[in-house]
Each structure stands twice: as structure tokens, then as C-alpha cells.
Scaffold this motif. Structure first.
Motif, mmCIF file in Angstrom:
data_model
loop_
_atom_site.group_PDB
_atom_site.id
_atom_site.type_symbol
_atom_site.label_atom_id
_atom_site.label_comp_id
_atom_site.label_asym_id
_atom_site.label_seq_id
_atom_site.Cartn_x
_atom_site.Cartn_y
_atom_site.Cartn_z
ATOM 1 N N MET A 25 0.745 -1.137 -0.022
ATOM 2 C CA MET A 25 -0.517 -0.092 0.226
ATOM 3 C C MET A 25 0.883 1.483 -0.096
ATOM 4 O O MET A 25 0.686 2.256 -0.865
ATOM 5 C CB MET A 25 -1.090 0.150 1.193
ATOM 6 C CG MET A 25 -1.777 0.976 1.614
ATOM 7 S SD MET A 25 -1.154 2.610 1.834
ATOM 8 C CE MET A 25 -1.079 1.662 3.888
ATOM 9 N N GLY A 37 -5.105 4.803 0.954
ATOM 10 C CA GLY A 37 -4.749 3.872 2.153
ATOM 11 C C GLY A 37 -5.051 5.164 3.394
ATOM 12 O O GLY A 37 -4.193 5.277 3.984
ATOM 13 N N CYS A 39 -6.712 4.928 5.827
ATOM 14 C CA CYS A 39 -6.926 4.248 7.010
ATOM 15 C C CYS A 39 -4.720 4.216 7.968
ATOM 16 O O CYS A 39 -4.905 3.655 8.515
ATOM 17 C CB CYS A 39 -7.884 2.990 7.701
ATOM 18 S SG CYS A 39 -7.280 1.482 7.149
ATOM 19 N N GLY A 40 -4.676 4.142 6.253
ATOM 20 C CA GLY A 40 -3.244 4.193 7.316
ATOM 21 C C GLY A 40 -2.797 2.774 7.124
ATOM 22 O O GLY A 40 -1.207 2.502 7.634
ATOM 23 N N GLY A 41 -3.105 1.874 7.015
ATOM 24 C CA GLY A 41 -2.556 0.358 6.894
ATOM 25 C C GLY A 41 -3.374 -0.504 8.012
ATOM 26 O O GLY A 41 -2.655 -1.263 8.399
ATOM 27 N N ALA A 43 -6.299 -2.596 7.840
ATOM 28 C CA ALA A 43 -7.398 -2.739 7.324
ATOM 29 C C ALA A 43 -8.783 -2.309 7.913
ATOM 30 O O ALA A 43 -9.728 -3.305 8.669
ATOM 31 C CB ALA A 43 -7.110 -4.747 8.108
ATOM 32 N N ALA A 44 -9.110 -1.078 7.497
ATOM 33 C CA ALA A 44 -10.231 -0.693 8.158
ATOM 34 C C ALA A 44 -10.846 0.320 6.914
ATOM 35 O O ALA A 44 -11.839 0.379 7.153
ATOM 36 C CB ALA A 44 -9.794 0.590 9.727
ATOM 37 N N CYS A 45 -10.121 0.615 5.732
ATOM 38 C CA CYS A 45 -10.723 1.315 4.805
ATOM 39 C C CYS A 45 -10.969 0.941 3.610
ATOM 40 O O CYS A 45 -12.069 1.582 3.144
ATOM 41 C CB CYS A 45 -10.268 2.755 4.650
ATOM 42 S SG CYS A 45 -8.277 2.494 4.156
ATOM 43 N N GLY A 46 -10.137 0.139 3.408
ATOM 44 C CA GLY A 46 -10.315 -0.670 2.286
ATOM 45 C C GLY A 46 -10.248 -0.140 0.556
ATOM 46 O O GLY A 46 -10.507 0.073 -0.393
ATOM 47 N N CYS A 48 -7.294 0.833 -0.195
ATOM 48 C CA CYS A 48 -5.510 0.602 -0.822
ATOM 49 C C CYS A 48 -5.752 -0.924 -1.623
ATOM 50 O O CYS A 48 -5.661 -2.229 -1.915
ATOM 51 C CB CYS A 48 -5.000 0.085 0.432
ATOM 52 S SG CYS A 48 -5.647 -1.552 1.457
ATOM 53 N N LEU A 70 -12.834 -6.940 6.056
ATOM 54 C CA LEU A 70 -13.301 -6.016 4.761
ATOM 55 C C LEU A 70 -13.027 -6.563 3.605
ATOM 56 O O LEU A 70 -14.609 -6.165 3.298
ATOM 57 C CB LEU A 70 -12.142 -5.012 5.491
ATOM 58 C CG LEU A 70 -11.658 -3.974 4.775
ATOM 59 C CD1 LEU A 70 -13.672 -2.772 5.279
ATOM 60 C CD2 LEU A 70 -10.868 -3.150 4.988
ATOM 61 N N LEU A 83 -6.036 -6.563 0.248
ATOM 62 C CA LEU A 83 -6.079 -5.470 1.174
ATOM 63 C C LEU A 83 -4.386 -5.070 0.771
ATOM 64 O O LEU A 83 -3.772 -5.879 1.547
ATOM 65 C CB LEU A 83 -6.121 -4.951 2.217
ATOM 66 C CG LEU A 83 -8.115 -5.361 2.694
ATOM 67 C CD1 LEU A 83 -8.158 -5.124 4.111
ATOM 68 C CD2 LEU A 83 -8.607 -4.346 2.107
ATOM 69 N N CYS A 85 -2.692 -3.144 1.424
ATOM 70 C CA CYS A 85 -1.702 -2.184 3.510
ATOM 71 C C CYS A 85 -1.336 -3.740 4.420
ATOM 72 O O CYS A 85 -0.502 -3.648 4.995
ATOM 73 C CB CYS A 85 -2.323 -1.789 4.495
ATOM 74 S SG CYS A 85 -3.950 -2.421 5.064
HETATM 75 FE FE1 FES Z 1 -7.209 1.115 4.650
HETATM 76 FE FE2 FES Z 1 -5.722 -0.929 3.769
HETATM 77 S S1 FES Z 1 -4.709 1.489 4.029
HETATM 78 S S2 FES Z 1 -7.264 -1.178 4.560
#
Ligand code: FES
Length: 105
Positions: A25, A37, A39-41, A43-46, A48, A70, A83, A85
């Protein structure tokens, strides 16, 4: 260094070069367009979301629990969805090809 072939949503392919240790990511976010990216990595935003080309899928191992949960929530999920990230750059990835999936809004 690790070469990754990245196709964006316009069908343009470029080759990015990363170093072991960071996440995929971070490389995509810093070196290409289409991966935020946000959420910064963790695994919360999708944002990536990528699809890994078939020959490279098995070598990446199974997604962890957070990643699986996710991924299941993403409309665009398909075979090879990951993902980025949650993928740490490693020498075995060199030559891998993938497609960026545009973030869902
Ligand atoms: Fe947010 Fe990967 S950066 S889920």
C-alpha cells in the motif's frame, strides 16, 4: 529491489520499484495514483484494494482475519482481491502484477 507491475483503472500499466520492509500500500500510495490508504494501513478503509494477477495469488498466503472481514464488505471483491496494506514487500514478490481497484464511495 522489488519490481511490481501496476495497472490502474484506466488500463495504464507502470512498473514501480520498492524495497523490502514497507507495505505494498505504501508503495502504491506514494508512487502511483488511485490508492489512498486513508486508514494508514490498519485494514479499516478498503481504499488500498487491489487484484493480484492469478500466478501470484497463491504465493502471498491467506488473508488474515481483519483483511478477510473487510474484503467481504467490498462490492468489487473478486478472486485475487487483497488489501495492499496487509502485504509486506518481500523479494519473492518481484515481478508481480496487479490491478488497482478504484475506491468505493
Ligand atoms: Fe486502509 Fe488498507 S489502507 S484498509
Amino acid at each position: 529491489s522489488i519490481e511490481i507491475h501496476v495497472t490502474d483503472d484506466l488500463g495504464e500499466t507502470q512498473t514501480l520499484t520498492g524495497e523490502p520492509g514497507g507495505t505494498l500500500m505504501e508503495l502504491l500510495r506514494d508512487e502511483s495514483s488511485g490508492v489512498e490508504g486513508i486508514c494508514g494501513g490498519c485494514a479499516a478503509c478498503g481504499t488500498c484494494h487491489i487484484v493480484v494477477d492469478e500466478p501470484w495469488q497463491a504465493g502471498l498466503g491467506e488473508p488474515g482475519m481483519d483483511e478477510q472481514i473487510l474484503l467481504e464488505a467490498l462490492n468489487e471483491r473478486t478472486t485475487g482481491s487483497r488489501l495492499s496494506c496487509q502485504l509486506r514487500l518481500a523479494p519473492e514478490m518481484s515481478g508481480m502484477s496487479l490491478t488497482i481497484v478504484p475506491a468505493e464511495c
